[in-house]
Scaffold this motif. Structure first.
Motif, short mmCIF file in Angstrom:
data_model
loop_
_atom_site.label_atom_id
_atom_site.label_comp_id
_atom_site.label_asym_id
_atom_site.label_seq_id
_atom_site.Cartn_x
_atom_site.Cartn_y
_atom_site.Cartn_z
N TYR A 122 -3.98 13.48 4.86
CA TYR A 122 -3.28 12.28 4.43
C TYR A 122 -2.76 11.43 5.58
N LEU A 123 -2.24 12.07 6.62
CA LEU A 123 -1.69 11.28 7.72
C LEU A 123 -2.78 10.59 8.53
N GLN A 124 -3.97 11.14 8.55
CA GLN A 124 -5.08 10.48 9.24
C GLN A 124 -5.62 9.30 8.43
N GLN A 125 -5.53 9.39 7.12
CA GLN A 125 -6.08 8.35 6.26
C GLN A 125 -5.05 7.29 5.89
N SER A 126 -3.80 7.54 6.19
CA SER A 126 -2.73 6.64 5.79
C SER A 126 -2.07 6.01 7.00
N LYS A 127 -1.45 4.87 6.77
CA LYS A 127 -0.71 4.21 7.84
C LYS A 127 0.71 4.78 7.94
N ARG A 128 1.09 5.60 7.00
CA ARG A 128 2.43 6.20 7.00
C ARG A 128 2.51 7.30 8.07
N ARG A 129 3.69 7.51 8.55
CA ARG A 129 3.91 8.53 9.57
C ARG A 129 4.46 9.84 9.00
N THR A 130 4.86 9.81 7.74
CA THR A 130 5.40 11.02 7.11
C THR A 130 4.76 11.22 5.74
N LEU A 131 4.76 12.45 5.33
CA LEU A 131 4.27 12.78 3.99
C LEU A 131 5.43 12.71 3.02
N ARG A 132 5.21 12.18 1.87
CA ARG A 132 6.25 12.11 0.84
C ARG A 132 6.00 13.20 -0.20
N VAL A 133 6.27 14.40 0.23
CA VAL A 133 6.02 15.55 -0.63
C VAL A 133 6.92 15.52 -1.87
N SER A 134 8.04 14.82 -1.80
CA SER A 134 8.93 14.73 -2.96
C SER A 134 8.25 14.03 -4.14
N ASN A 135 7.25 13.20 -3.86
CA ASN A 135 6.50 12.54 -4.93
C ASN A 135 5.59 13.52 -5.68
#
Length: 88
Positions: free
Chosen positions: A66-79
């Protein structure tokens, strides 16, 4: 004279015992594709547990995918009900 018998290194039961769980999860399994994870989970019951039954294994996969495919720097595991397994 004493005869010593050695187990061949390629013996699956011996090989799987040589490497500690943390090394397998963080240094080897974390670099493999999701498809390869599925195939390796068939090798032994220990590997199946490490690949499909532990949250650290899912966390490493999610971080890599996910972090390689996303522009976000953190994972939102709470979702995903606070489970990396649910993210996949």
């Amino acid at each position: 004279t004493t005869t010593t018998t050695t187990t061949p290194l390629h013996d699956q039961s011996t090989l799987s015992l040589l490497l500690p769980d943390d090394l397998l999860i963080h240094n080897i399994f974390s670099f493999l594709s999701v498809d390869t994870h599925g195939r390796l989970s068939l090798v032994s019951s220990r590997w199946r547990h490490l690949l499909t039954g532990t949250e650290p294994a899912y966390k490493r996969l999610c971080e890599r995918i996910y972090l390689q495919q996303s522009k976000r720097r953190t994972l939102r595991v709470s979702n995903f009900r606070n489970s990396y397994r649910n993210m996949l």
